[in-house]
Design a protein around this motif. Sequence first.
Motif, PDB file in Angstrom:
ATOM      1  N   GLN A 151     103.248  75.756 -10.733  1.00  0.00           N
ATOM      2  CA  GLN A 151     101.977  75.038 -10.915  1.00  0.00           C
ATOM      3  C   GLN A 151     101.124  75.143  -9.667  1.00  0.00           C
ATOM      4  N   GLN A 152     101.788  75.012  -8.515  1.00  0.00           N
ATOM      5  CA  GLN A 152     101.037  75.120  -7.266  1.00  0.00           C
ATOM      6  C   GLN A 152     100.441  76.512  -7.116  1.00  0.00           C
ATOM      7  N   SER A 153     101.252  77.536  -7.461  1.00  0.00           N
ATOM      8  CA  SER A 153     100.755  78.900  -7.364  1.00  0.00           C
ATOM      9  C   SER A 153      99.598  79.143  -8.329  1.00  0.00           C
ATOM     10  N   ILE A 154      99.710  78.584  -9.563  1.00  0.00           N
ATOM     11  CA  ILE A 154      98.631  78.754 -10.552  1.00  0.00           C
ATOM     12  C   ILE A 154      97.350  78.096 -10.056  1.00  0.00           C
ATOM     13  N   ARG A 155      97.481  76.889  -9.509  1.00  0.00           N
ATOM     14  CA  ARG A 155      96.297  76.200  -8.995  1.00  0.00           C
ATOM     15  C   ARG A 155      95.643  76.998  -7.873  1.00  0.00           C
ATOM     16  N   GLU A 156      96.477  77.527  -6.992  1.00  0.00           N
ATOM     17  CA  GLU A 156      95.907  78.311  -5.893  1.00  0.00           C
ATOM     18  C   GLU A 156      95.185  79.540  -6.416  1.00  0.00           C
ATOM     19  N   ARG A 157      95.770  80.207  -7.406  1.00  0.00           N
ATOM     20  CA  ARG A 157      95.121  81.396  -7.959  1.00  0.00           C
ATOM     21  C   ARG A 157      93.851  81.012  -8.743  1.00  0.00           C
ATOM     22  N   HIS A 158      93.896  79.837  -9.409  1.00  0.00           N
ATOM     23  CA  HIS A 158      92.710  79.368 -10.133  1.00  0.00           C
ATOM     24  C   HIS A 158      91.558  79.126  -9.159  1.00  0.00           C
ATOM     25  N   TYR A 159      91.891  78.504  -8.025  1.00  0.00           N
ATOM     26  CA  TYR A 159      90.843  78.258  -7.022  1.00  0.00           C
ATOM     27  C   TYR A 159      90.284  79.583  -6.506  1.00  0.00           C
ATOM     28  N   ARG A 160      91.165  80.542  -6.293  1.00  0.00           N
ATOM     29  CA  ARG A 160      90.700  81.841  -5.794  1.00  0.00           C
ATOM     30  C   ARG A 160      89.843  82.540  -6.850  1.00  0.00           C
ATOM     31  N   LEU A 161      90.250  82.408  -8.149  1.00  0.00           N
ATOM     32  CA  LEU A 161      89.483  83.022  -9.216  1.00  0.00           C
ATOM     33  C   LEU A 161      88.093  82.398  -9.333  1.00  0.00           C
ATOM     34  N   SER A 162      88.035  81.090  -9.214  1.00  0.00           N
ATOM     35  CA  SER A 162      86.733  80.405  -9.279  1.00  0.00           C
ATOM     36  C   SER A 162      85.831  80.889  -8.160  1.00  0.00           C
ATOM     37  N   ALA A 163      86.444  81.056  -6.980  1.00  0.00           N
ATOM     38  CA  ALA A 163      85.641  81.522  -5.855  1.00  0.00           C
ATOM     39  C   ALA A 163      85.138  82.935  -6.107  1.00  0.00           C
ATOM     40  N   LEU A 164      85.979  83.759  -6.709  1.00  0.00           N
ATOM     41  CA  LEU A 164      85.548  85.116  -7.017  1.00  0.00           C
ATOM     42  C   LEU A 164      84.446  85.129  -8.057  1.00  0.00           C
ATOM     43  N   LYS A 165      84.556  84.263  -9.077  1.00  0.00           N
ATOM     44  CA  LYS A 165      83.503  84.184 -10.099  1.00  0.00           C
ATOM     45  C   LYS A 165      82.171  83.823  -9.474  1.00  0.00           C
ATOM     46  N   GLU A 166      82.198  82.847  -8.581  1.00  0.00           N
ATOM     47  CA  GLU A 166      80.952  82.451  -7.928  1.00  0.00           C
ATOM     48  C   GLU A 166      80.344  83.627  -7.170  1.00  0.00           C
ATOM     49  N   GLY A 167      81.228  84.443  -6.580  1.00  0.00           N
ATOM     50  CA  GLY A 167      80.700  85.589  -5.858  1.00  0.00           C
ATOM     51  C   GLY A 167      80.174  86.667  -6.783  1.00  0.00           C
ATOM     52  N   VAL A 168      80.769  86.768  -7.996  1.00  0.00           N
ATOM     53  CA  VAL A 168      80.353  87.804  -8.942  1.00  0.00           C
ATOM     54  C   VAL A 168      78.979  87.507  -9.540  1.00  0.00           C
ATOM     55  N   LYS A 169      78.624  86.217  -9.644  1.00  0.00           N
ATOM     56  CA  LYS A 169      77.347  85.843 -10.254  1.00  0.00           C
ATOM     57  C   LYS A 169      76.177  86.514  -9.543  1.00  0.00           C
ATOM     58  N   TYR A 170      76.312  86.708  -8.261  1.00  0.00           N
ATOM     59  CA  TYR A 170      75.218  87.300  -7.518  1.00  0.00           C
ATOM     60  C   TYR A 170      75.190  88.814  -7.695  1.00  0.00           C
ATOM     61  N   ASN A 171      76.255  89.385  -8.163  1.00  0.00           N
ATOM     62  CA  ASN A 171      76.308  90.831  -8.397  1.00  0.00           C
ATOM     63  C   ASN A 171      76.850  91.100  -9.803  1.00  0.00           C
ATOM     64  N   THR A 172      76.352  90.375 -10.807  1.00  0.00           N
ATOM     65  CA  THR A 172      76.884  90.495 -12.163  1.00  0.00           C
ATOM     66  C   THR A 172      76.537  91.856 -12.771  1.00  0.00           C
ATOM     67  N   PRO A 173      77.444  92.489 -13.472  1.00  0.00           N
ATOM     68  CA  PRO A 173      77.200  93.774 -14.134  1.00  0.00           C
ATOM     69  C   PRO A 173      76.788  93.597 -15.593  1.00  0.00           C
ATOM     70  N   GLU A 174      76.335  92.384 -15.991  1.00  0.00           N
ATOM     71  CA  GLU A 174      76.070  92.092 -17.408  1.00  0.00           C
ATOM     72  C   GLU A 174      75.022  93.021 -18.017  1.00  0.00           C
ATOM     73  N   PRO A 175      73.911  93.336 -17.385  1.00  0.00           N
ATOM     74  CA  PRO A 175      72.948  94.267 -17.987  1.00  0.00           C
ATOM     75  C   PRO A 175      73.551  95.641 -18.251  1.00  0.00           C
ATOM     76  N   ALA A 176      74.303  96.112 -17.286  1.00  0.00           N
ATOM     77  CA  ALA A 176      74.927  97.434 -17.466  1.00  0.00           C
ATOM     78  C   ALA A 176      75.936  97.385 -18.593  1.00  0.00           C
ATOM     79  N   ILE A 177      76.614  96.262 -18.704  1.00  0.00           N
ATOM     80  CA  ILE A 177      77.606  96.130 -19.772  1.00  0.00           C
ATOM     81  C   ILE A 177      76.923  96.143 -21.136  1.00  0.00           C
ATOM     82  N   ARG A 178      75.742  95.455 -21.272  1.00  0.00           N
ATOM     83  CA  ARG A 178      75.053  95.430 -22.565  1.00  0.00           C
ATOM     84  C   ARG A 178      74.613  96.840 -22.954  1.00  0.00           C
ATOM     85  N   ARG A 179      74.108  97.587 -21.963  1.00  0.00           N
ATOM     86  CA  ARG A 179      73.684  98.953 -22.278  1.00  0.00           C
ATOM     87  C   ARG A 179      74.893  99.798 -22.696  1.00  0.00           C
ATOM     88  N   SER A 180      75.973  99.593 -22.007  1.00  0.00           N
ATOM     89  CA  SER A 180      77.176 100.346 -22.355  1.00  0.00           C
ATOM     90  C   SER A 180      77.683  99.963 -23.724  1.00  0.00           C
TER      91      SER A 180
END
Length: 450
Positions: free
Chosen positions: A329-358
């Motif tokens: 559980q501790q490991s999952i929580r730590e990875r969840h926190y890291r994933l959330s941090a990565l998501k926040e970083g991805v928002k500024y460089n989201t590939p969503e437009p390229a994905i829609r075209r693809s």
Amino acid sequence: MENTKYLTVGALTKYLKYKFDQDPYLTRVFLKGELSNVKHHTSGHIFFALKDGSSVIRAIMFSRYANGMKFKPEEGQSVLIEGRVSIFESSGQYQIYAEKMEMDGIGLLFEQLEKDKKQLAEQGYFSKEHKKLLPKYPKTVTIVSSETGAAIKDMLTTLSRRYPLVEVTVINTLMQGTKSRQAVIDNLEHADALENDVVILARGGGSIEDLWTFNEKEVALKVFDMKTPVITGIGHETDTTLVDYISDMRAPTPTAAAEMAVPDQRDIMERLIQAQNFISDRIFRKLDVGRNQLDALSSYYKLKNPDLLYDQQAEKLVTLKDGLDDKMQQSIRERHYRLSALKEGVKYNTPEPAIRRSLEILDDRKSRLDRSMTIRTNESKHNLTRMVESLNSLSPTNVLLRGYSYTTGGGGIIKDAADLQPGDEVQTTFARGSIVSKVTEVNEDDRNQK
């Protein structure tokens, strides 16, 4: 009473001394004998006695003569002396005043022996590092000795008594005389060539002249060059020759040399018995320890109640499982926190437009692929139908359905009636089912006959 006719002791001694000094046979005397009671005075004078088998004479050598000598006089040396005989007035004893002294015969040999011994010692021939080890259990022993001597009998008896397994070779050798030196050297070389385990060089007691062959430098060097370990047993215990210093083992007597060459079977038996007792004792101790451990384990309360072992292990398993869950559980929580941090970083460089075209390109290509697959599938179905119809037209089952059958026998299909004999059993297969029949008559087709 008239006393004039009586002489004093001093007067008589002076008269005798005068007679000695005037006698031409006593002013130059040549004597041979053995030195005894030799004393080297601090003044350089040498006081000694000269003796033979029946008589002794006192002697003195003054320092002016002693300083020029080539050897040091010692007890037991045989010497030749040149001097004069006179009387020492104080004691009234006659003595020889030695002016020259040299070694006599065997004495010269002793002088040479001492030189050889010193030279060989300085060159390291006597060092322990050159001594070859004797085998503990030799299989073969070579004796270099005289077959006529009493020593050989004692050695053979000793070897047979102590170690009957050993194989003994005796090389009869001349042990004294002018030809003995070369005889001993040659037979030592012969013994070495036999490649036995041990060589014994031995002879019984005798005078120093009889034993002198073993003081020869050439004989000693031959012993040193031997590849086979050599035991020397020369003369009696007090006799020590040059070969004794250079051999691998020196025995005081020939019999002692035989004892050194082989072990005593009684000692071997005793050691075997000791080893057997030691092994038995260790085994019994091991058994006692194992028995005690078994008794201790059999009385252990947990073994009497196995549930206690299970309960402890079950409780331990629950504890470990809970600890593992907590860590997961501790490991999952730590990875969840890291994933959330990565998501926040991805928002500024989201590939969503390229994905829609693809995705749009992917949908278009998927539609074209579906149409191609449908066409290809229909064509394959059509080809498959034609091939199935062709196979059905050739299928044995369809032939059977038209009323035909086939007959087997002897492990294969019967194609020719001539392959059967009356009484053979055959099996006939139809479209549905089969029958087994026995041949009663065989009619061959005339077309197959020539």
